[in-house]
Motif scaffolding. Structure first.
Motif, short mmCIF file in Angstrom:
data_model
loop_
_atom_site.label_atom_id
_atom_site.label_comp_id
_atom_site.label_asym_id
_atom_site.label_seq_id
_atom_site.Cartn_x
_atom_site.Cartn_y
_atom_site.Cartn_z
N LEU A 12 -32.81 2.62 39.52
CA LEU A 12 -33.47 1.87 40.59
C LEU A 12 -33.54 0.38 40.26
O LEU A 12 -33.67 -0.46 41.16
CB LEU A 12 -34.88 2.41 40.83
CG LEU A 12 -35.00 3.85 41.34
CD1 LEU A 12 -36.46 4.23 41.48
CD2 LEU A 12 -34.26 4.04 42.66
N ASP A 13 -33.47 0.06 38.97
CA ASP A 13 -33.50 -1.33 38.52
C ASP A 13 -32.10 -1.87 38.21
O ASP A 13 -31.96 -2.91 37.56
CB ASP A 13 -34.37 -1.46 37.26
CG ASP A 13 -35.76 -1.99 37.57
OD1 ASP A 13 -35.96 -2.52 38.68
OD2 ASP A 13 -36.64 -1.88 36.71
N ALA A 20 -28.59 1.21 42.86
CA ALA A 20 -30.02 1.46 43.02
C ALA A 20 -30.29 2.31 44.26
O ALA A 20 -31.09 3.25 44.22
CB ALA A 20 -30.78 0.14 43.10
N GLN A 24 -31.90 6.00 44.65
CA GLN A 24 -33.02 6.25 45.56
C GLN A 24 -32.76 7.48 46.41
O GLN A 24 -33.62 8.37 46.52
CB GLN A 24 -33.22 5.03 46.45
CG GLN A 24 -34.21 5.22 47.59
CD GLN A 24 -34.16 4.06 48.57
OE1 GLN A 24 -34.18 2.91 48.17
NE2 GLN A 24 -34.09 4.37 49.86
N LEU A 45 -41.02 -0.99 36.61
CA LEU A 45 -39.82 -1.34 37.37
C LEU A 45 -39.90 -2.78 37.86
O LEU A 45 -40.98 -3.35 38.03
CB LEU A 45 -39.66 -0.41 38.57
CG LEU A 45 -39.37 1.07 38.29
CD1 LEU A 45 -39.35 1.86 39.59
CD2 LEU A 45 -38.04 1.23 37.54
N GLY A 49 -36.58 -2.32 42.20
CA GLY A 49 -36.82 -0.94 41.82
C GLY A 49 -38.11 -0.41 42.43
O GLY A 49 -38.17 0.75 42.87
#
Length: 241
Positions: A12-13, A20, A24, A45, A49
């Protein structure tokens, strides 16, 4: 932490927004099994993120992220504030009200423009959770058209009258958006003018209301009045400045 979940949470980062967003969607597909690990990771995060995590929380419609979403109201990012507020309302996290009230007061004290998306989201969340009253004149209420994803909304043929009614009841119109209602339901568009918020906030509230009305009325009168068009309106009360 489960290895697969840990990898997805870390992604996500990622520097790549595509990576990312893929992570998700994968977390959403995993369902509630991924929630506890994701909740624990959110404070560490980065901004993007955290936004991805908020979308996961909203998609899964599980109240467990309530506390971490409340904590995100203290983020340094106004966008994180906005998305967290919207998620708290969507998940009906009633205990978020004090945090939302503090966040909105901080927003006001910073002197941000009232039509800023963060302020709109915070006010909306407080309304949805029953902690903020909205002034809706009876005539405007009678003219409204309730749609599943747009409520309240008004046929554009009534837009100018509704703006007049709001002003008559001491409400300052910030902007409106025009939407096309599709034959099978749903809406398309969301375009429209907004006030260039250069109004002197030291002016008496009645003067601010008049200035906003005087901006909004010509724009409303120039708006297409086709029967498949509706408008949503954003307005504030004196207590919002």
């Amino acid at each position: 932490m489960d290895g697969t979940i840990a990898q997805l949470v870390g992604e996500l980062d990622a520097d790549s927004s595509e990576v990312a967003e893929d992570a998700q969607h994968a977390l959403i597909a995993m369902g509630s099994d991924a929630l506890d690990e994701l909740i624990a990771a959110v404070p560490g995060l980065g901004r993007f993120g955290q936004l991805c995590a908020i979308e996961v929380f909203t998609a899964l419609q599980d109240p467990r992220p309530g506390d971490v979403l409340i904590d995100l109201l203290d983020s340094e990012s106004s966008t994180v504030h906005q998305w967290a507020a919207e998620a708290l309302a969507d998940l009906e996290i009633q205990r978020a009200v004090p945090g939302l009230q503090r966040a909105y007061e901080a927003f006001r004290q910073r002197g941000e423009a009232p039509d800023d998306s963060e302020g709109v989201a915070l006010r909306g969340a407080l309304c949805d959770l029953g902690a903020r009253d909205v002034v809706l004149p009876p005539r405007a209420a009678a003219l409204r058209r309730s749609l599943e994803n747009l409520d309240p909304a008004w046929p554009t043929v009534h837009l100018a009258e509704v703006i007049e009614q709001l002003a008559a009841h001491g409400q300052a119109v910030l902007y409106f958006q025009v939407w096309q209602v599709k034959p099978g339901g749903g809406t398309f568009g969301g375009h429209g003018p907004s006030i260039d918020w250069e109004i002197d906030r030291r002016l008496p509230w009645d003067r601010i209301v008049v200035d906003c009305r005087n901006w909004a009325l010509p724009a409303a009168e120039a708006t297409d009045k086709a029967p498949d068009l509706v408008a949503t309106i954003c307005w504030i009360d004196a207590s919002d400045l």
